[in-house]
Motif scaffolding. Sequence first.
Motif, PDB file in Angstrom:
ATOM      1  N   LYS A 378       0.838  -1.209   0.000  1.00 20.99           N
ATOM      2  CA  LYS A 378       0.000   0.000   0.000  1.00 20.99           C
ATOM      3  C   LYS A 378       0.873   1.259   0.000  1.00 20.99           C
ATOM      4  O   LYS A 378       1.900   1.302   0.675  1.00 20.99           O
ATOM      5  CB  LYS A 378      -0.804  -0.033   1.313  1.00 20.99           C
ATOM      6  N   ILE A 379       0.443   2.276  -0.755  1.00 16.46           N
ATOM      7  CA  ILE A 379       1.091   3.602  -0.700  1.00 16.46           C
ATOM      8  C   ILE A 379       0.012   4.598  -0.308  1.00 16.46           C
ATOM      9  O   ILE A 379      -0.988   4.734  -1.025  1.00 16.46           O
ATOM     10  CB  ILE A 379       1.658   4.049  -2.070  1.00 16.46           C
ATOM     11  N   GLU A 380       0.205   5.290   0.805  1.00 12.28           N
ATOM     12  CA  GLU A 380      -0.781   6.301   1.222  1.00 12.28           C
ATOM     13  C   GLU A 380      -0.152   7.683   1.218  1.00 12.28           C
ATOM     14  O   GLU A 380       0.970   7.867   1.726  1.00 12.28           O
ATOM     15  CB  GLU A 380      -1.250   6.002   2.650  1.00 12.28           C
ATOM     16  N   ILE A 381      -0.879   8.636   0.695  1.00 10.66           N
ATOM     17  CA  ILE A 381      -0.417  10.033   0.731  1.00 10.66           C
ATOM     18  C   ILE A 381      -0.730  10.571   2.126  1.00 10.66           C
ATOM     19  O   ILE A 381      -1.877  10.518   2.574  1.00 10.66           O
ATOM     20  CB  ILE A 381      -1.096  10.868  -0.370  1.00 10.66           C
ATOM     21  N   THR A 382       0.303  11.058   2.837  1.00 10.17           N
ATOM     22  CA  THR A 382       0.105  11.429   4.242  1.00 10.17           C
ATOM     23  C   THR A 382       0.271  12.922   4.496  1.00 10.17           C
ATOM     24  O   THR A 382       0.228  13.365   5.640  1.00 10.17           O
ATOM     25  CB  THR A 382       1.114  10.657   5.132  1.00 10.17           C
ATOM     26  N   GLY A 383       0.495  13.681   3.453  1.00  8.07           N
ATOM     27  CA  GLY A 383       0.634  15.140   3.630  1.00  8.07           C
ATOM     28  C   GLY A 383       0.263  15.817   2.330  1.00  8.07           C
ATOM     29  O   GLY A 383       0.071  15.155   1.300  1.00  8.07           O
ATOM     30  N   GLU A 384       0.181  17.144   2.361  1.00 11.84           N
ATOM     31  CA  GLU A 384      -0.214  17.927   1.184  1.00 11.84           C
ATOM     32  C   GLU A 384       0.880  17.848   0.108  1.00 11.84           C
ATOM     33  O   GLU A 384       2.023  18.254   0.357  1.00 11.84           O
ATOM     34  CB  GLU A 384      -0.397  19.381   1.645  1.00 11.84           C
ATOM     35  N   PRO A 385       0.559  17.326  -1.086  1.00 13.35           N
ATOM     36  CA  PRO A 385       1.577  17.357  -2.156  1.00 13.35           C
ATOM     37  C   PRO A 385       1.855  18.813  -2.556  1.00 13.35           C
ATOM     38  O   PRO A 385       0.937  19.613  -2.608  1.00 13.35           O
ATOM     39  CB  PRO A 385       0.909  16.607  -3.316  1.00 13.35           C
ATOM     40  N   LYS A 386       3.126  19.124  -2.797  1.00 15.42           N
ATOM     41  CA  LYS A 386       3.498  20.489  -3.221  1.00 15.42           C
ATOM     42  C   LYS A 386       3.992  20.441  -4.661  1.00 15.42           C
ATOM     43  O   LYS A 386       4.771  19.565  -5.020  1.00 15.42           O
ATOM     44  CB  LYS A 386       4.642  21.018  -2.353  1.00 15.42           C
ATOM     45  N   ARG A 387       3.546  21.400  -5.448  1.00 20.63           N
ATOM     46  CA  ARG A 387       3.912  21.426  -6.856  1.00 20.63           C
ATOM     47  C   ARG A 387       5.229  22.180  -7.066  1.00 20.63           C
ATOM     48  O   ARG A 387       5.557  23.104  -6.332  1.00 20.63           O
ATOM     49  CB  ARG A 387       2.782  22.090  -7.657  1.00 20.63           C
ATOM     50  N   ARG A 388       5.997  21.755  -8.063  1.00 18.03           N
ATOM     51  CA  ARG A 388       7.231  22.470  -8.452  1.00 18.03           C
ATOM     52  C   ARG A 388       6.915  23.196  -9.752  1.00 18.03           C
ATOM     53  O   ARG A 388       6.360  22.581 -10.670  1.00 18.03           O
ATOM     54  CB  ARG A 388       8.336  21.447  -8.667  1.00 18.03           C
ATOM     55  N   PHE A 389       7.209  24.464  -9.817  1.00 20.60           N
ATOM     56  CA  PHE A 389       6.809  25.241 -10.997  1.00 20.60           C
ATOM     57  C   PHE A 389       7.969  25.430 -11.965  1.00 20.60           C
ATOM     58  O   PHE A 389       9.073  25.802 -11.574  1.00 20.60           O
ATOM     59  CB  PHE A 389       6.244  26.598 -10.552  1.00 20.60           C
ATOM     60  N   ASN A 390       7.685  25.161 -13.227  1.00 18.63           N
ATOM     61  CA  ASN A 390       8.694  25.281 -14.278  1.00 18.63           C
ATOM     62  C   ASN A 390       7.967  25.628 -15.575  1.00 18.63           C
ATOM     63  O   ASN A 390       6.833  25.185 -15.783  1.00 18.63           O
ATOM     64  CB  ASN A 390       9.444  23.936 -14.411  1.00 18.63           C
ATOM     65  N   ASN A 391       8.612  26.404 -16.442  1.00 15.07           N
ATOM     66  CA  ASN A 391       7.961  26.843 -17.685  1.00 15.07           C
ATOM     67  C   ASN A 391       7.640  25.699 -18.657  1.00 15.07           C
ATOM     68  O   ASN A 391       6.857  25.884 -19.579  1.00 15.07           O
ATOM     69  CB  ASN A 391       8.815  27.891 -18.398  1.00 15.07           C
ATOM     70  N   THR A 392       8.273  24.541 -18.476  1.00 17.33           N
ATOM     71  CA  THR A 392       8.027  23.423 -19.397  1.00 17.33           C
ATOM     72  C   THR A 392       7.637  22.139 -18.677  1.00 17.33           C
ATOM     73  O   THR A 392       6.800  21.385 -19.162  1.00 17.33           O
ATOM     74  CB  THR A 392       9.295  23.140 -20.246  1.00 17.33           C
ATOM     75  N   LEU A 393       8.279  21.883 -17.546  1.00 16.77           N
ATOM     76  CA  LEU A 393       8.077  20.609 -16.857  1.00 16.77           C
ATOM     77  C   LEU A 393       6.932  20.680 -15.857  1.00 16.77           C
ATOM     78  O   LEU A 393       6.765  21.698 -15.174  1.00 16.77           O
ATOM     79  CB  LEU A 393       9.350  20.212 -16.105  1.00 16.77           C
ATOM     80  N   ARG A 394       6.174  19.591 -15.777  1.00 16.15           N
ATOM     81  CA  ARG A 394       5.110  19.492 -14.787  1.00 16.15           C
ATOM     82  C   ARG A 394       5.489  18.395 -13.802  1.00 16.15           C
ATOM     83  O   ARG A 394       5.801  17.267 -14.202  1.00 16.15           O
ATOM     84  CB  ARG A 394       3.792  19.145 -15.479  1.00 16.15           C
ATOM     85  N   ASP A 397       7.067  18.968  -6.104  1.00 15.37           N
ATOM     86  CA  ASP A 397       8.252  19.291  -5.329  1.00 15.37           C
ATOM     87  C   ASP A 397       8.350  18.343  -4.138  1.00 15.37           C
ATOM     88  O   ASP A 397       9.432  17.973  -3.710  1.00 15.37           O
ATOM     89  CB  ASP A 397       8.138  20.737  -4.827  1.00 15.37           C
ATOM     90  N   SER A 398       7.177  17.977  -3.619  1.00 19.19           N
ATOM     91  CA  SER A 398       7.183  17.028  -2.517  1.00 19.19           C
ATOM     92  C   SER A 398       5.872  16.252  -2.453  1.00 19.19           C
ATOM     93  O   SER A 398       4.805  16.774  -2.802  1.00 19.19           O
ATOM     94  CB  SER A 398       7.512  17.786  -1.223  1.00 19.19           C
ATOM     95  N   LEU A 399       5.980  14.980  -2.075  1.00 20.97           N
ATOM     96  CA  LEU A 399       4.826  14.083  -1.978  1.00 20.97           C
ATOM     97  C   LEU A 399       5.045  13.164  -0.769  1.00 20.97           C
ATOM     98  O   LEU A 399       5.663  12.103  -0.882  1.00 20.97           O
ATOM     99  CB  LEU A 399       4.694  13.254  -3.272  1.00 20.97           C
ATOM    100  N   PRO A 400       4.544  13.604   0.416  1.00 22.98           N
ATOM    101  CA  PRO A 400       4.758  12.769   1.610  1.00 22.98           C
ATOM    102  C   PRO A 400       3.893  11.512   1.546  1.00 22.98           C
ATOM    103  O   PRO A 400       2.689  11.605   1.317  1.00 22.98           O
ATOM    104  CB  PRO A 400       4.300  13.679   2.770  1.00 22.98           C
ATOM    105  N   VAL A 401       4.526  10.355   1.719  1.00 23.43           N
ATOM    106  CA  VAL A 401       3.786   9.092   1.669  1.00 23.43           C
ATOM    107  C   VAL A 401       4.239   8.157   2.798  1.00 23.43           C
ATOM    108  O   VAL A 401       5.328   8.319   3.357  1.00 23.43           O
ATOM    109  CB  VAL A 401       3.990   8.333   0.329  1.00 23.43           C
ATOM    110  N   THR A 402       3.369   7.186   3.096  1.00 21.60           N
ATOM    111  CA  THR A 402       3.722   6.082   3.993  1.00 21.60           C
ATOM    112  C   THR A 402       3.394   4.789   3.255  1.00 21.60           C
ATOM    113  O   THR A 402       2.331   4.690   2.636  1.00 21.60           O
ATOM    114  CB  THR A 402       2.920   6.176   5.311  1.00 21.60           C
TER     115      THR A 402
END
Length: 406
Positions: A378-394, A397-402
């Motif tokens: 199992k993979i659970e998301i345990t915190g707010e995912p944060k986006r990394r901003f870039n003019n081309t890439l999506r 920046d962070s994805l806390p999981v357990t």
Amino acid sequence: MSAASFASTGGPPAIPHLDVDPFAIGFFADPFPTHDVLRDAGPVVYLDKWNVYGVARYAEVHAVLNDPMTFCSSRGVGLSDFKKEKPWRPPSLILEADPPAHTRTRAVLSRVLSPTVMKQVRDRFAAAAEERVDLLLEKRSFDAIADLAEAYPLSIFPDALGLRPEGREHLIPYASLVFNAFGPPNQLRQEAIERSAPHQAYIAEQCQRENLAPGGFGACIHARVDEGEITATEAPLLVRSLLSAGLDTTVNGIGAAVYCLARFPDQWQRLRDDPTLARNAFEEAVRFESPVQTFFRTTTREVELGGAVIGEGEKVLMFLGAANRDPRRWDKPDTYDITRRTSGHVGFGSGIHMCVGQLVARLEGEVMLSALARRIAKIEITGEPKRRFNNTLRGLDSLPVTITPA
Ligand code: HEM
């Protein structure tokens, strides 16, 4: 969201003008509603903010990608037109080249990153994925971006290239700079270029023949000089292409796949039940999230596209991410489905410039997802995912999981 207006003056008639900024933070945070607006407005739109044409439907994106003589790359695949502005760095000999120059350099990189070479590195890449999962199972709770999506490619790709151990901390910042630089002169681009000097110095040094370990991708590129296929001045620039495009893209690709599998537990379960779906699960993540969101082309002549007439010397922005979710092309485009027939997606581009490193990306994605699926329940998301901003890439920046072991 902005509505389309049909200007009576300026720009060709019948092409909807939109006041959308596809390089704004608000857009990056959630591009999907605007992708709908762009696709629905027409086959070709005009973006007043940057004075460029845009294509967001699959059919037109595919058509532009597959007509490289009309929609050229040699004038830059970012907003800047190399015919009018000095490029921020010497242009890429492959990405920013047209045939026949492109054909020669492309052949060299295709050979360096061929299926035969992938067979040689496969065991090493797979072993490193298992080791990464060992570490993650010890931690149980971690950041799936730093500790997985970045850590895994960093543990194999620089070695596969034959890079020195020193200075590798420049690799991700350099790639992030390159992809920001394709964008317009906004804050992301300006700040990236202002801070670029140390990263550029590292890259220039690291691309030299004497700094690349024998047997690696870098040394293989330089070896083509001895065969007379490229010159000694071209070789370092082709190594640079792998340093620019080979790491941050896979970081965002693997990050996208893990984010999808953590968000959609039914798809995770399907992968657990059949880990041989790993390669397609990765491919579908590339379609669904499109780690490379956009590229530009420049018209070499007046051309008709989707009923619209575009003059010579115009920039055309291709929304790869929007094409990959165009309901005109895809059934349930907003569903992540690891058994989907993904072929034809434009996440790796299409035509002569289609990603020359796609086998490397797919290999990394496959062995990593397969190791995760076999060993983690199992993979659970345990915190707010944060986006990394870039003019081309999506990407995130962070994805806390357990995770829970299998
Ligand atoms: C998930 C990972 C990746 C994605 C989503 C991706 C995406 C793309 C896309 C969309 C293009 C087309 C550019 C265009 O049409 O102008 C491209 C080209 C390219 N990619 Fe990738 N890429 C990935 C991984 C890699 C890797 C691992 C490498 C190197 C090992 C690489 C090296 C290149 C190069 C050198 C080109 C230029 C090819 C040409 O112009 O002929 N990419 N990539």
